[in-house]
Motif scaffolding. Structure first.
Motif, PDB file in Angstrom:
ATOM      1  N   HIS A  48       0.837  -1.199   0.000  1.00 12.80           N
ATOM      2  CA  HIS A  48       0.000   0.000   0.000  1.00 12.80           C
ATOM      3  C   HIS A  48       0.880   1.261   0.000  1.00 12.80           C
ATOM      4  O   HIS A  48       0.603   2.211  -0.740  1.00 12.80           O
ATOM      5  N   THR A  51       2.279   1.732  -3.381  1.00  9.88           N
ATOM      6  CA  THR A  51       1.236   2.219  -4.287  1.00  9.88           C
ATOM      7  C   THR A  51       0.991   3.702  -4.069  1.00  9.88           C
ATOM      8  O   THR A  51       0.854   4.469  -5.031  1.00  9.88           O
ATOM      9  N   MET A  52       0.957   4.130  -2.822  1.00  6.14           N
ATOM     10  CA  MET A  52       0.750   5.550  -2.542  1.00  6.14           C
ATOM     11  C   MET A  52       1.943   6.379  -3.023  1.00  6.14           C
ATOM     12  O   MET A  52       1.758   7.517  -3.457  1.00  6.14           O
ATOM     13  N   TYR A  56       1.393   9.589  -5.377  1.00  8.55           N
ATOM     14  CA  TYR A  56       1.951  10.908  -5.093  1.00  8.55           C
ATOM     15  C   TYR A  56       2.915  11.349  -6.183  1.00  8.55           C
ATOM     16  O   TYR A  56       2.982  12.525  -6.516  1.00  8.55           O
TER      17      TYR A  56
END
Length: 96
Positions: A48, A51-52, A56
């Motif tokens: 996660h 992925t973030m 961004y």
């Protein structure tokens, strides 16, 4: 696992500082280690975060290449935030 590794194709090839590179490497290592040992909840958390990082990075690219459109996209968020923040409810003294 192979599908998860495709995310690396969408992350930056170089970073602003060595610390950023170390952070991404740490997340990959945490993901792979936890996945290998069946600690899927921790592998998911690391994935996660990776992925973030991708999300961004894409937002930053949009901001750099299309600043006018990016600024227009924030207009609605500002109004929403002002509307929500102006309706803050203070707790009554008896509730404290």
């Amino acid at each position: 696992m192979e599908d998860a590794l495709e995310l690396a194709n969408f992350l930056p090839l170089s970073f602003k500082s060595p610390k950023e590179q170390e952070y991404i490497e740490f997340l990959w290592d945490a993901f792979e280690t936890n996945y290998t040992y069946g600690k899927y909840q921790f592998a998911f958390l690391a994935y996660h975060m990776l992925t973030m990082s991708f999300v961004y990075f894409n937002i930053w690219q949009i901001k750099q290449t299309q600043p006018k459109e990016f600024a227009m996209g924030l207009i609605g968020f500002g109004r929403t935030w002002r509307r929500v923040s102006s309706k803050r409810v203070r707790p009554s003294p008896s509730a404290l």
